[in-house]
Every structure is written in C-alpha cells, then in structure tokens.
Design a protein around this motif. Sequence first.
Motif, PDB file in Angstrom:
ATOM      1  N   SER A 290     -10.964   8.947  -3.666  1.00 56.63           N
ATOM      2  CA  SER A 290     -10.502  10.142  -2.953  1.00 56.63           C
ATOM      3  C   SER A 290      -8.987  10.142  -2.831  1.00 56.63           C
ATOM      4  CB  SER A 290     -11.118  10.204  -1.559  1.00 56.63           C
ATOM      5  OG  SER A 290     -12.503  10.334  -1.649  1.00 56.63           O
ATOM      6  N   LEU A 291      -8.429   9.021  -2.341  1.00 53.55           N
ATOM      7  CA  LEU A 291      -6.979   8.966  -2.158  1.00 53.55           C
ATOM      8  C   LEU A 291      -6.267   8.985  -3.508  1.00 53.55           C
ATOM      9  CD1 LEU A 291      -6.796   6.452   0.804  1.00 53.55           C
ATOM     10  CD2 LEU A 291      -6.167   8.852   0.842  1.00 53.55           C
ATOM     11  N   GLU A 292      -6.934   8.419  -4.521  1.00 56.37           N
ATOM     12  CA  GLU A 292      -6.352   8.425  -5.863  1.00 56.37           C
ATOM     13  C   GLU A 292      -6.219   9.865  -6.376  1.00 56.37           C
ATOM     14  OE1 GLU A 292      -5.251   5.762  -7.356  1.00 56.37           O
ATOM     15  OE2 GLU A 292      -4.760   6.694  -9.283  1.00 56.37           O
ATOM     16  N   SER A 293      -7.245  10.659  -6.134  1.00 52.80           N
ATOM     17  CA  SER A 293      -7.179  12.037  -6.635  1.00 52.80           C
ATOM     18  C   SER A 293      -6.141  12.841  -5.864  1.00 52.80           C
ATOM     19  CB  SER A 293      -8.543  12.701  -6.554  1.00 52.80           C
ATOM     20  OG  SER A 293      -8.755  13.219  -5.265  1.00 52.80           O
ATOM     21  N   MET A 294      -5.776  12.369  -4.670  1.00 48.25           N
ATOM     22  CA  MET A 294      -4.736  13.075  -3.933  1.00 48.25           C
ATOM     23  C   MET A 294      -3.352  12.576  -4.322  1.00 48.25           C
ATOM     24  SD  MET A 294      -3.791  13.241   0.043  1.00 48.25           S
ATOM     25  CE  MET A 294      -2.478  12.105  -0.188  1.00 48.25           C
ATOM     26  N   ALA A 295      -3.169  11.258  -4.350  1.00 47.42           N
ATOM     27  CA  ALA A 295      -1.815  10.719  -4.474  1.00 47.42           C
ATOM     28  C   ALA A 295      -1.589   9.961  -5.768  1.00 47.42           C
ATOM     29  CB  ALA A 295      -1.526   9.803  -3.292  1.00 47.42           C
ATOM     30  N   GLY A 296      -2.599   9.856  -6.626  1.00 49.50           N
ATOM     31  CA  GLY A 296      -2.444   9.062  -7.835  1.00 49.50           C
ATOM     32  C   GLY A 296      -1.667   9.793  -8.918  1.00 49.50           C
ATOM     33  N   MET A 297      -1.800   9.278 -10.140  1.00 48.93           N
ATOM     34  CA  MET A 297      -1.171   9.927 -11.296  1.00 48.93           C
ATOM     35  C   MET A 297      -1.738  11.338 -11.434  1.00 48.93           C
ATOM     36  SD  MET A 297      -1.170   7.561 -14.607  1.00 48.93           S
ATOM     37  CE  MET A 297       0.297   7.018 -15.390  1.00 48.93           C
ATOM     38  N   ASP A 298      -0.898  12.327 -11.583  1.00 49.27           N
ATOM     39  CA  ASP A 298      -1.332  13.722 -11.673  1.00 49.27           C
ATOM     40  C   ASP A 298      -2.198  14.121 -10.482  1.00 49.27           C
ATOM     41  OD1 ASP A 298      -0.094  14.192 -14.108  1.00 49.27           O
ATOM     42  OD2 ASP A 298      -1.771  13.316 -15.211  1.00 49.27           O
ATOM     43  N   GLY A 299      -1.951  13.522  -9.338  1.00 46.30           N
ATOM     44  CA  GLY A 299      -2.732  13.848  -8.152  1.00 46.30           C
ATOM     45  C   GLY A 299      -2.274  15.166  -7.541  1.00 46.30           C
TER      46      GLY A 299
ATOM     47  N   PHE B  42      -0.232   3.734   1.181  1.00 49.43           N
ATOM     48  CA  PHE B  42       0.296   3.974  -0.168  1.00 49.43           C
ATOM     49  C   PHE B  42       0.217   5.453  -0.527  1.00 49.43           C
ATOM     50  CE2 PHE B  42      -1.277  -0.534  -0.910  1.00 49.43           C
ATOM     51  CZ  PHE B  42      -0.062  -1.053  -0.535  1.00 49.43           C
ATOM     52  N   ALA B  43      -0.876   6.108  -0.099  1.00 51.66           N
ATOM     53  CA  ALA B  43      -1.003   7.544  -0.372  1.00 51.66           C
ATOM     54  C   ALA B  43       0.100   8.308   0.350  1.00 51.66           C
ATOM     55  CB  ALA B  43      -2.375   8.033   0.070  1.00 51.66           C
ATOM     56  N   ALA B  44       0.407   7.881   1.579  1.00 53.20           N
ATOM     57  CA  ALA B  44       1.443   8.574   2.356  1.00 53.20           C
ATOM     58  C   ALA B  44       2.816   8.359   1.728  1.00 53.20           C
ATOM     59  CB  ALA B  44       1.431   8.077   3.795  1.00 53.20           C
ATOM     60  N   LEU B  45       3.069   7.163   1.231  1.00 51.96           N
ATOM     61  CA  LEU B  45       4.389   6.850   0.662  1.00 51.96           C
ATOM     62  C   LEU B  45       4.702   7.718  -0.556  1.00 51.96           C
ATOM     63  CD1 LEU B  45       4.584   2.963   0.934  1.00 51.96           C
ATOM     64  CD2 LEU B  45       5.928   4.651   2.165  1.00 51.96           C
ATOM     65  N   VAL B  46       3.637   8.201  -1.221  1.00 57.52           N
ATOM     66  CA  VAL B  46       3.854   9.023  -2.412  1.00 57.52           C
ATOM     67  C   VAL B  46       4.604  10.314  -2.062  1.00 57.52           C
ATOM     68  CG1 VAL B  46       2.599  10.401  -4.117  1.00 57.52           C
ATOM     69  CG2 VAL B  46       1.998   8.032  -3.757  1.00 57.52           C
ATOM     70  N   PHE B  47       4.506  10.773  -0.804  1.00 56.28           N
ATOM     71  CA  PHE B  47       5.242  11.975  -0.401  1.00 56.28           C
ATOM     72  C   PHE B  47       6.749  11.718  -0.432  1.00 56.28           C
ATOM     73  CE2 PHE B  47       1.069  12.809   1.262  1.00 56.28           C
ATOM     74  CZ  PHE B  47       0.924  14.167   1.075  1.00 56.28           C
ATOM     75  N   TRP B  48       7.156  10.479  -0.204  1.00 56.22           N
ATOM     76  CA  TRP B  48       8.587  10.134  -0.257  1.00 56.22           C
ATOM     77  C   TRP B  48       9.010   9.741  -1.660  1.00 56.22           C
ATOM     78  CZ3 TRP B  48       6.043   9.152   4.381  1.00 56.22           C
ATOM     79  CH2 TRP B  48       6.677   9.648   5.539  1.00 56.22           C
ATOM     80  N   PHE B  49       8.142   8.989  -2.325  1.00 63.88           N
ATOM     81  CA  PHE B  49       8.475   8.484  -3.664  1.00 63.88           C
ATOM     82  C   PHE B  49       7.445   8.988  -4.665  1.00 63.88           C
ATOM     83  CE2 PHE B  49       9.410   5.275  -0.426  1.00 63.88           C
ATOM     84  CZ  PHE B  49      10.793   5.222  -0.520  1.00 63.88           C
ATOM     85  N   PRO B  50       7.554  10.228  -5.084  1.00 62.59           N
ATOM     86  CA  PRO B  50       6.534  10.752  -5.981  1.00 62.59           C
ATOM     87  C   PRO B  50       6.556   9.999  -7.300  1.00 62.59           C
ATOM     88  CG  PRO B  50       8.379  12.274  -5.783  1.00 62.59           C
ATOM     89  CD  PRO B  50       8.612  11.186  -4.795  1.00 62.59           C
ATOM     90  N   GLY B  51       5.378   9.751  -7.836  1.00 58.94           N
ATOM     91  CA  GLY B  51       5.299   9.119  -9.144  1.00 58.94           C
ATOM     92  C   GLY B  51       5.333   7.609  -9.115  1.00 58.94           C
TER      93      GLY B  51
END
Lengths: 263, 263
Positions: free
Chosen positions: B82-91, B169-178
């Motif tokens: 679930s979190l992968e589909s939100m914040a993962g590659m091409d999330g 980690f999912a939250a951090l993607v908002f600061w560091f996309p990719g």
Amino acid sequence: MNHRGGWALIKRSWLSWMQYRSFFFLLAFGWMVPPLVYLFVWHSAAGEASIGGMTAPQFTGYYLTLILVNQLTYSQTNWTLGDVIRSGELNAWLLRPLSPHYNVLSAELAGKVVYLAFILPITGLLALVLRPELNAGPREILLFLPALLLAWLLRFIWGYWLALLAFWATRADALLTLQDSLVFLLAGVVAPVPLLPAAMQTVAIYLPFRYMVGFPIEILTGQLTATHVAQGFAIQAAWLAAALLLARLVWAGGIKRYSAIGG
Amino acid sequence: MHSLKLLQTFARASFQQELAYRSNFFISLFHSLLNLGTGLLALLVLFGQVQSIRGWDFPATLALLGVYLIVSALRGLVFGPSLESMAGMDGEVLTGRLDYTLLRPVNTQFLASFRVWNLYAFIDLALGVAVLILAVVKIGQAVPVGHWLSFLAALVSAVATLYALMLVFAALVFWFPGVLFTWIFNSIFQMARYPVGLYPSWLRVVLTWIIPVGIITTLPAQALTLGLPLPLQLGGLALSVALVTGASLLFRVALSRYASASS
C-alpha cells in the motif's frame, strides 16, 4: 563486425549510467549486505579460535574480497535483457549496423565502472575499521587475476543464456533468481566452500556456481593446493565453454522465433 | 464497523485484480520456497560448523528466522504494497494521483496504509509459521505459556515498529521525491535475519537505536526461547507506540506539504 561502433556504444552507455549513479550506488549497497552479514556472523562464530582453519581476521579478509569479486562478476544487465525482448526494444538493437550483443556488453561494462566507484571506497573504509588478514603473495595474485576474469565471463554468459530464454517464456527471469540463490549457497557467500557440509561441497565443486565467485577468492586466500587450483581452472574453463555454446544456441534459436512486438 | 468493511473491500478488490494473472501464483510460490530454502540451508551450514554463536544455538536462530519470515510476510500482505503504491517508484506522490486519494472521505493515512493487498503473502506467512513451529519442536522442551504471551506481545510491537518505519519513509518522500528510502531499508533489513548480538558493537547501536531493525526480530525470538526481562518487554512496546505516534504525526505534516503534481 563493427567494433568501432561497439566501442562508441560502450562509451555512451558508461557516460549515461554515470548520470544515474546514486540509483546504482543503491543497488550496489544492496548487493554488498548479504556478504557483510556473513562476514559478521562467521567473525563472531570464530571468536578467538578458528573454524575450519580460518581465524576471525581471515574471515574478514575473505569476505571483504568477496564483496569486491561479487560486485565485479555480478551481471545486472541480464535482468533487463528479458524486458528488452518482451517489450520489443530489441527491434532497435537488431536494426543497428553492429552486433546486438554489444548492447548488453556495453551496459555490462558501464555498470562495472559505476559500481566500482562506489564499492572500492566502501570496502577500503571497511578494511580500515575491521582489520582483515589477507596474506596473498605474488603467486596467489597472479593466479587470482585470470580466475577472476574467467569468473566474470562465466557468470555473465551463464546469466545471458538464461535471460535469452525470454524468447520462449515470459517469466524466464525466475531462473536468474534461482541462479542468485545457488550462487549464494554454493559459491562461497553463505560460507567459504571448504566449510560447507560434505554433500554440498561436492555439489559445489562440480556445478558452475563456485567458479563465478568463490574460486578466485579461495586462490587469493591460499586455501587451495596446486592440484586443486589446476583442477578448478579446468572445471571453470569447461563450464565457460558450455555457457558459450548454450548462449550461441539459445540466441540462434530465439532470434528465429522472435516476432517483433511494439514499435 | 465502517473501516473493517472498507478493509474487506480493499482486500477483495486486490484479489480480483490478481486473479487475472494466475501464473503469478506459481511464480510467487517459487520465490517463497526459494527464500525459505536458502534461509534454512544457510542455518544448516552455519550450525554444521559451530554449536552456538554468542549464546544463540540452532533452535533459537531458527525461531528468529521464523519471526523474520512472519514479520516480512505481514508487511508484504498489506502496508508494504500500500505505502509502496503511494510513495514508491512512480507512486501517487510523484504522479500526482494522490489528489484522488486526498479527496476521499476517509482518513488518508488509513487509505495509504491498507488499500493494496498482496494475498500471496499468506504463502510466506504459512512458511514462517511452519519454521517457527519447527524451531519450537527443536527446542525439545515445552515453551512456557508466559513465553508465548510475551512472544505474541513482542511480535505485535515488532510489526507496529516496522509499520512506523515504512510510514516514516513514505512521509519522507514528500520532502525528497524519488529517493528510494525503502530500498535502502530493505538492504539493511537483511541484517535482521540474525540476532543483533552477533554484530560488532558499533553496528549493534545502529541496528537498535537508529534503524531499529534488530528489535523487530531479535526481541520476539528471544521472548520465545529465553523469555524477556520485563523492562525489555515494556521498552519494546513503548518504543513501538512512540514510533507509530511520531510517524503518524510526520505523515500529517508531510501531507500538508503536498502541492500536487498533476497537470
């Protein structure tokens, strides 16, 4: 064959891979963790004593070498080859006036450069912290280098023919996972081959996987007698010849079956 | 309960989607069995050479492998994908599809954590439980009820800790996309296959306090085989509660940073 074009492709791939280096550094980090885990496990297991004639600092030396050898011989390109065949990207390769094998080879060499830029400083740093013991003389090093080159060729070409099975089966990369597991168990990652249980050791000596990683390291750490080294080189060369033959056959059969998908 | 009904719907939808690709079942089964086989053989190789390492004998380490498989399976069942589909590659965060998730009249964290189910994870769960049972049989004497209770409590806090880490980690993607935080974590999580006590002290500190990977598997396994001292048990619980709370807060702050990426 158009070798000049091939070299241009190699250079281009290397430069474009360098652009995405942080991604590849991440992959390289992932690959070095399992050997690192077993470095610590065997180091703790040996403690002040020795296991199978190896002391804790010798295990450290063995596994730090393994991290380097594993990285040098690992072919990541074979994983993407299946996608290239399935998606039809192969069409573009086939149209170029140079052998399509150059595409795979260029990605392979580009990868080596990028991964080494990460793995060399890291192993160097680990060596400073962990204090390995590695007493390799000039004889060992001289034998190690050809064994390493053959190990890379064997691991690369063995994976190449497995990946080419994608011409027939869409899920052929399951075989690459199997190869990775067999390398883990039989090529000296989980334990140096001389420390495996007797049955596994026999299997390891006759199957190709030990000659992809473990064999050169065993030479370097001086664990092998002259007869064993000679025998090892013979088995390694035989498997390499088999891999070359299989890759040729599978390519020739596959390319005949291939009906270009996509544009 | 409304949210329970939602969970059921999410699971059913994921299952129906997956039914279209039935050969995936066999591939998943193959990967699960391979993962189990390499894990077991690795332990057999190791304990073929030594009786115990720093107080961990074969049954105890086997129990730890069981815990590792169970915890990984629970992650792979729902909050991992679930979190992968939100914040993962091409999330969703990168593509901007998170807009639609935000618009739904349900708590976003709930939606982000439990929407995608991977029911093949039940294979891994079953294998993990089997390994754990095997370990209990190997221990040779009845495990006291107290140990079982303490094990279950430790397992719950282990899964909660893992969930909290994935949420961070999912939250951090908002600061560091990719940036592929989960990839880095997955590599480090490999170390949880063995007890933290096996690693050198500097690494033990990292694995306990900075990236609490060690707590996730070592504590439950220790609870089952030796029993946990009360402070350690309560400490593990408190840590997981604190981590889940902190991660949820961070996730809320992260969501408020989201500026949409859609055109």
